[in-house]
Write a protein that holds these residues in place. Structure first.
Motif, mmCIF file in Angstrom:
data_model
loop_
_atom_site.group_PDB
_atom_site.id
_atom_site.type_symbol
_atom_site.label_atom_id
_atom_site.label_comp_id
_atom_site.label_asym_id
_atom_site.label_seq_id
_atom_site.Cartn_x
_atom_site.Cartn_y
_atom_site.Cartn_z
ATOM 1 N N THR A 15 0.832 -0.896 -0.064
ATOM 2 C CA THR A 15 0.118 -0.042 -0.333
ATOM 3 C C THR A 15 0.640 1.361 -0.422
ATOM 4 N N HIS A 16 0.857 2.128 -0.797
ATOM 5 C CA HIS A 16 1.260 3.159 -1.127
ATOM 6 C C HIS A 16 0.860 4.322 -0.394
ATOM 7 N N ILE A 17 0.916 5.322 0.133
ATOM 8 C CA ILE A 17 0.487 6.289 1.184
ATOM 9 C C ILE A 17 0.863 7.607 0.784
ATOM 10 N N GLU A 18 1.096 8.071 0.871
ATOM 11 C CA GLU A 18 1.506 9.990 0.707
ATOM 12 C C GLU A 18 0.825 10.794 1.868
ATOM 13 N N LEU A 19 2.600 10.770 2.036
ATOM 14 C CA LEU A 19 2.550 11.812 3.311
ATOM 15 C C LEU A 19 2.178 12.977 3.439
ATOM 16 N N SER A 20 1.557 13.192 3.940
ATOM 17 C CA SER A 20 1.043 14.792 4.468
ATOM 18 C C SER A 20 1.409 16.120 4.790
ATOM 19 N N THR A 21 2.935 15.960 4.794
ATOM 20 C CA THR A 21 3.926 17.459 4.347
ATOM 21 C C THR A 21 4.070 18.085 3.959
ATOM 22 N N LYS A 22 4.571 19.578 4.188
ATOM 23 C CA LYS A 22 4.444 20.639 3.819
ATOM 24 C C LYS A 22 5.094 20.456 2.476
ATOM 25 N N THR A 23 6.040 20.055 3.068
ATOM 26 C CA THR A 23 7.128 20.120 1.377
ATOM 27 C C THR A 23 7.539 18.598 1.183
ATOM 28 N N SER A 97 14.473 5.594 -2.451
ATOM 29 C CA SER A 97 13.466 4.286 -1.710
ATOM 30 C C SER A 97 14.818 3.045 -0.912
ATOM 31 N N GLN A 98 13.928 2.890 0.058
ATOM 32 C CA GLN A 98 14.812 2.204 0.712
ATOM 33 C C GLN A 98 15.279 0.945 0.598
ATOM 34 N N ARG A 121 7.540 -4.484 6.265
ATOM 35 C CA ARG A 121 8.400 -3.079 6.290
ATOM 36 C C ARG A 121 7.106 -2.432 5.696
ATOM 37 N N ILE A 122 8.243 -0.807 6.608
ATOM 38 C CA ILE A 122 6.971 0.070 5.723
ATOM 39 C C ILE A 122 8.435 1.164 5.232
ATOM 40 N N HIS A 123 8.731 1.515 4.065
ATOM 41 C CA HIS A 123 9.846 2.136 3.715
ATOM 42 C C HIS A 123 9.309 3.214 3.271
ATOM 43 N N LEU A 124 10.197 4.371 3.620
ATOM 44 C CA LEU A 124 10.133 5.840 2.637
ATOM 45 C C LEU A 124 10.565 5.723 1.297
ATOM 46 N N LEU A 149 6.455 9.075 0.062
ATOM 47 C CA LEU A 149 5.253 8.254 0.127
ATOM 48 C C LEU A 149 5.836 6.899 1.483
ATOM 49 N N ILE A 150 4.517 6.881 1.823
ATOM 50 C CA ILE A 150 5.312 5.229 2.610
ATOM 51 C C ILE A 150 4.728 4.239 2.122
ATOM 52 N N GLU A 151 5.324 2.900 2.285
ATOM 53 C CA GLU A 151 5.073 1.792 1.720
ATOM 54 C C GLU A 151 5.037 0.558 2.646
ATOM 55 N N VAL A 152 3.632 -0.269 2.823
ATOM 56 C CA VAL A 152 3.400 -0.796 3.566
ATOM 57 C C VAL A 152 3.412 -1.690 2.834
ATOM 58 N N VAL A 153 4.503 -3.028 3.593
ATOM 59 C CA VAL A 153 4.427 -3.967 2.717
ATOM 60 C C VAL A 153 4.135 -5.186 3.830
#
Lengths: 474, 98
Positions: A15-23, A97-98, A121-124, A149-153
């Motif tokens: 699952t790819h999840i976009e992080l809500s950082t400002k930048t 990626s990681q 894993r969860i990677h950035l 993005l984080i990817e939750v595997v």
């Protein structure tokens, strides 16, 4: 359907999840959604030579928080790697990626059955740009490029489409609750890739898997899994072989089509990203982040049931929207019957926010203090449930205190003597109902209670009226 | 050891044509490169699991605060792009003249 009984579904999810950082992940460009194309870009995020990316500290914190919320171990040493592939949405021809040192590993999400879906894993990593296809030509917009993005595997632990759908919903609520992503599937800030294989029941060895990429609708994920499961079962039953490949699900036709040869890890030529130095964090920092996390919504749901005595179904629907759950808790301080709050929220407030987004954003502002005043009046028996509902609607229109609509007389509840007198009237004027009740018709009592409630405009305690009338007629 | 099948697969992914006469040489050449890379793996490995294992003078954590900086304008971003069109980077369908 017979052949499906022969094969077991085995699936894993990325699952790819976009992080809500400002930048963005490596530069100060905004992550804002929409806007003019190629206007949220700089030389770093379009990958011009000679630029030096610098990692966003908030993206690291958010990833660790996502890991903590999903029971992961947090790696105190982590680093970024280059994943090489050539495609126009990736201006550098590699994605940062990681690979072997992800920030989070070995977590799990527990399903309602008690089964734990293991998170490997969860990677950035950075997102790619957006391609617009027109008449065979490709137009590229890099505004989305380099958004964190984080990817939750997960491990291949799923055995049915239902398990996958429950997991996605739990993951979405969990991540949204900690505020690191809005998890809006419709806007693409949460997307899933499903790895699917089938094997004869009882077999230990996994079958060959296919991967369906980039799905962002729960309904279609369910349909795509069913379709692909059936396709593989039929293929094997006819003596065919499943080919390892990447598929796209075509929603309008409910089919999957081949996208490109699936590349294995070695084909991506991963290597440590030389422009980004390793990320080292401390156990103390991880603990600080753990302390900063809000309560998990599923824990909160159970607490709402036990602390406030509201129905499980009501608790479930309220904790689904964090801001509304916060509003509920703020409103029921010192309230004897929090159930009244749950009822009004679900019946009146939710009706004013028909879409999921409206409820998630709690677009309808009303002060918890005002709502608390209304609930207090209900607790004191100064308002009937119906009156409270009407009043609440007015409060929602104007966001005012309930006292703005009530006169002193409205709030003066009849005293016990008056209630006794009214009950006597009810009995005297409704002899037939009294007879009916005595003859065993329990419902006839409602007529008598209703008489008193009507006379007091609902301003007295129904239970007390019932008790008083029963004493008189038995 | 790299196999001929692996070389053929890599060639396919990279859209490279490779014929039978080149396959032998390419396989041997790639094996040599991989052998060299394996040499690096023989170097001592660090255990990065615990905080204390990262040396004090290690270059780590070049981290940026999450603060928005003004982006380039669309014109500036596309300035050196020879095939820009309508504000986008543009890739023509293969064979089509731009």
């Amino acid at each position: 359907m017979v052949i499906y009984m022969k094969y077991e579904l085995v699936a894993g999810l990325e699952t790819h999840i976009e992080l809500s950082t400002k930048t963005k992940l490596f530069c100060g460009c905004t992550t804002e959604f929409g806007g003019e194309q190629n206007a949220h870009c700089c030389p770093i995020c379009i990958g011009l030579p000679g630029t030096l990316p610098k990692i966003n500290g908030a993206a690291i914190d958010y990833t660790i928080m996502a890991g903590l919320a999903t029971n992961c171990e947090i790696s105190l040493y982590s680093r970024m790697d280059r994943k090489n592939y050539v495609y126009p949405d990736l201006p550098k021809a590699y994605q940062v990626s990681q690979f072997d040192f992800p920030l989070c590993k070995n977590g799990f999400i527990e399903l309602s059955s008690g089964k734990k879906i293991r998170i490997n894993r969860i990677h950035l990593e950075e997102d790619a740009g957006k391609l617009v296809h027109k008449n065979g030509d490709v137009y590229v917009d890099y505004n989305r490029g380099c958004i964190p993005l984080i990817e939750v595997v997960t491990e291949p632990d799923f055995r049915s489409a239902d398990e996958i759908l429950e997991y996605i919903e739990k993951l979405r609520l969990t991540i949204k609750n900690i505020g690191v992503s809005d998890c809006k599937m419709q806007e693409g800030s949460m997307r899933c890739d499903v790895n699917i294989s089938v094997r004869p029941f009882g077999a230990e060895k996994f079958g060959t898997r296919t991967e369906i990429k980039n799905m962002n609708s729960i309904t279609f994920i369910g349909k795509a899994i069913e379709y692909e499961y059936a396709r593989q079962c039929e293929l094997l039953d006819e003596g065919g072989k499943v080919v390892q490949e990447t598929l796209h699900y075509i929603e309008s036709e409910n089919i999957t089509t081949s996208a490109r040869d699936k590349e294995d890890a070695q084909d991506y030529r991963y290597f440590p990203e030389p422009d980004i130095v390793p990320i080292v964090t401390t156990a103390k920092r991880v603990e600080e982040l753990r302390q900063s996390l809000p309560e998990n919504p599923f824990v909160r749901m159970v607490r709402f049931e036990s602390d406030y005595g509201i129905a499980a179904e009501d608790a479930k629907i309220i904790v689904r929207y964090k801001l509304i759950a916060d509003f509920f808790e703020d409103s029921v301080k010192n309230i004897k019957s929090p159930r009244n709050a749950a009822n009004l929220i679900i019946s009146s407030l939710f009706r004013r926010m028909p879409t999921e987004t409206e409820k998630e954003d709690f677009s309808y502002r009303i002060d918890a203090a005002h709502f608390n005043e209304l609930l207090t009046l209900l607790d004191e028996g100064k308002l009937s449930a119906n009156q409270a509902k009407t009043l609440f609607e007015k409060m929602l229109d104007e966001n005012k205190s309930p006292h703005a609509y009530l006169t002193e007389a409205d709030l003066t509840a009849p005293d016990d003597g008056e209630i006794e007198k009214l009950c006597r009237d009810a009995v005297d004027n409704n002899q037939k109902s009294v007879e009916d009740y005595k003859a065993g018709k329990d419902k006839a009592l409602q007529v008598l209670v209703g008489y008193v409630m009507k006379a007091t405009k609902g301003k007295c305690d129904g239970a007390l009226v019932k008790e008083t009338i029963l004493k008189m007629i038995s | 050891m790299v196999t001929k099948e692996e070389v053929l697969k890599i060639a396919k992914l990279a859209s490279l044509e490779i014929d039978e006469s080149e396959l032998e040489e390419a396989t041997a050449g790639m094996s040599e490169i991989i052998e060299f890379a394996n040499k690096i793996n023989e170097a001592a490995e660090f255990n990065f699991g615990a905080e204390a294992d990262v040396p004090d003078d290690a270059l780590v954590n070049a981290i940026r605060a999450d603060e928005v900086v003004e982006s380039f304008t669309n014109e500036e971003i596309l300035k050196n792009c020879k095939t820009a069109r309508d504000g986008f980077f543009y890739i023509a369908k293969s064979g089509r003249k731009i």
